[in-house]
Design a protein around this motif. Sequence first.
Motif, short mmCIF file in Angstrom:
data_model
loop_
_atom_site.label_atom_id
_atom_site.label_comp_id
_atom_site.label_asym_id
_atom_site.label_seq_id
_atom_site.Cartn_x
_atom_site.Cartn_y
_atom_site.Cartn_z
N ILE A 1 0.85 -1.19 0.00
CA ILE A 1 0.00 0.00 0.00
C ILE A 1 0.88 1.24 0.00
O ILE A 1 2.09 1.16 0.22
CB ILE A 1 -0.96 0.02 1.20
N GLY A 2 0.26 2.38 -0.26
CA GLY A 2 1.00 3.63 -0.25
C GLY A 2 0.35 4.63 -1.18
O GLY A 2 -0.61 4.32 -1.89
N THR B 1 0.32 -14.77 -3.33
CA THR B 1 -0.60 -13.70 -3.71
C THR B 1 -0.02 -12.35 -3.34
O THR B 1 0.41 -12.13 -2.20
CB THR B 1 -1.97 -13.88 -3.02
N PHE B 2 0.00 -11.49 -4.34
CA PHE B 2 0.57 -10.16 -4.17
C PHE B 2 -0.53 -9.15 -4.46
O PHE B 2 -1.07 -9.10 -5.56
CB PHE B 2 1.75 -9.99 -5.13
N VAL B 3 -0.89 -8.35 -3.44
CA VAL B 3 -2.03 -7.44 -3.56
C VAL B 3 -1.55 -6.00 -3.46
O VAL B 3 -0.83 -5.64 -2.52
CB VAL B 3 -3.08 -7.72 -2.47
N ILE B 4 -1.95 -5.19 -4.42
CA ILE B 4 -1.70 -3.76 -4.37
C ILE B 4 -3.06 -3.07 -4.22
O ILE B 4 -3.98 -3.33 -5.00
CB ILE B 4 -1.00 -3.27 -5.64
N ALA B 5 -3.20 -2.22 -3.22
CA ALA B 5 -4.50 -1.63 -2.96
C ALA B 5 -4.37 -0.30 -2.23
O ALA B 5 -3.31 0.02 -1.67
CB ALA B 5 -5.36 -2.59 -2.14
N ILE C 1 1.99 -6.72 5.31
CA ILE C 1 1.62 -5.45 4.67
C ILE C 1 2.86 -4.56 4.64
O ILE C 1 3.49 -4.34 5.66
CB ILE C 1 0.48 -4.74 5.43
N MET C 2 3.18 -4.07 3.43
CA MET C 2 4.32 -3.17 3.26
C MET C 2 3.80 -1.83 2.77
O MET C 2 2.88 -1.77 1.95
CB MET C 2 5.31 -3.74 2.23
#
Length: 545
Positions: A364-365, A520-524, A536-537
């Motif tokens: 996230i970011g 699983t790689f999630v961008i949100a 969470i990064m």
Amino acid sequence: MEKLMKRYALTRQGAKDFIICTIVTTIQNIMLMAPVAILYYITSDLISGSISKSNNVAYIIACVIMLVVMGIVFYFQYNTSFFSTYIESEHRRINLAEKLRELPLSFFEKKDLSDLTSTILGDCTVLEHNFSHVMPQFFGSIISTIIIAVSLFFFNCKLAVAALWVLPIALIIVGCSGKVQRGISRRKRKVVLAQEEGFQEYLETVKDLKSYNAEDTYVESLKEKMDNLEKESFRAELGTSVFVISASCILRLGIGTVALVGASLLVKGQIDIMTFFMFILVVSRIYEPMQGTLMNLAAIISQDVNVERMNEITNYPVQSGDGSLDVNSYDLEFDKVEFSYVKGENVLTDVTFTAKQGEVTALIGPSGGGKSTVSKLAARFYDADKGTVKLGGRDISTINPENLLSAYSIVFQDVTLFNNTIMENIRIGRKGATDEEVINAAKLANAHGFIKHLPQGYDTMLTGDGTNLSQGQRQLIAIARAAIADPPVLILDEATSSIDTRTEKLVQAGMDKLMQGRTTFVIAHRLSTVRNSDAIMVLENGRII
């Protein structure tokens, strides 16, 4: 052969066919002198009074043989000029499409869609026309003219020089025009592309233009682009005509000099009337093949620009790697990765993390922080400038990109749908999937609910990249497509950003099942999307903080 292939963007077979076609065209041009030879002998017999019945039969037989031979030559010339050219054009387009399939994403972000479309369709069409109607004829006319010219010296050197002095001058004029013509072609090509891009943008944004009442303003800019193309076309025609007309006029002078020199030699008794007559006949025909090809001078020279554009694609470096996807696990690891789209302007700096198999890793970011870039590097759409990206401990830069992507399913924020049924759009995720498997994947993504209420259900045709669906529905189909692929690595780049909160809950329940056992790689942006993640990064200004 290699130079010919590179010079004119030909395959090896295409280069061979071009050489054959040029040879056959040369023979065809030489055969056109056969009627001149027959006429010469008939006239000679008439003047000498040696015409007889046997001579008449011989001339008739010679004419029949000449017509048969010319028919055969013309048949082979037609086949080599057209059929082989169309086959080569097919191979050229397929090769370009295959090369585009192998190119990294970075190439497409540097190129406008209309530019690539123009290359595959427009530039290939230009070469198809030139190699069927212009190029073999041009080279064939030069070779045949030289052969006939050399033969004239065996009859009379002075008359041969009088007939042929115009050829080198005409060729010099043609040669000197090359640099000018290429410059004209490049300028015209830019104006053509500007117009094509303008029309494409107008068609893609007409809804927005209407909503802002900006349609008239945009149309005026299109008219300006069309006016620029008209002006540049006039300049191109004028620039071509200066050289073509000059060379054509010079060629015509050859007939006059032969007449003057021949008459002088005839008066002095240095030649007979039949030699003079023969040269007049030959010189009236020898320039015809070249005269026709000079009219296509602009097409011959300007095609260099078309070839350059195709070579830009075919010579663009592809991502290398062996053919296997031999990994022990599907852990996705970034190790001190740096990357920039523009040299010196880092988008990612010292990014290090591991997304473990069977876990959900979220990133996230703020917007512009580099989150989507991470997903593109993970799938090797780009190669890292520094550091390594590994899958199962193996550097992905050593893996063939297509084999690497067979392990991935990626759902981007911007969904691409095709002009086909919903059933087939989902089935793209795994070719050969049954209808039942497609429906199960749609249920998993909670897309089945809205699909079954459509008039044709799964047979509903999608048009204009799915414009007959809402943004949320389009996203659900993309998620169903990922589900049916059943990949070991799943990347979700803002996959639920266009779905309302209520729908997101339904989709998340299905996604939880899909994520089990996978990397699983999630961008949100939404915390609700990533709160159940194993890790969470937070990425800010290209760094994990």
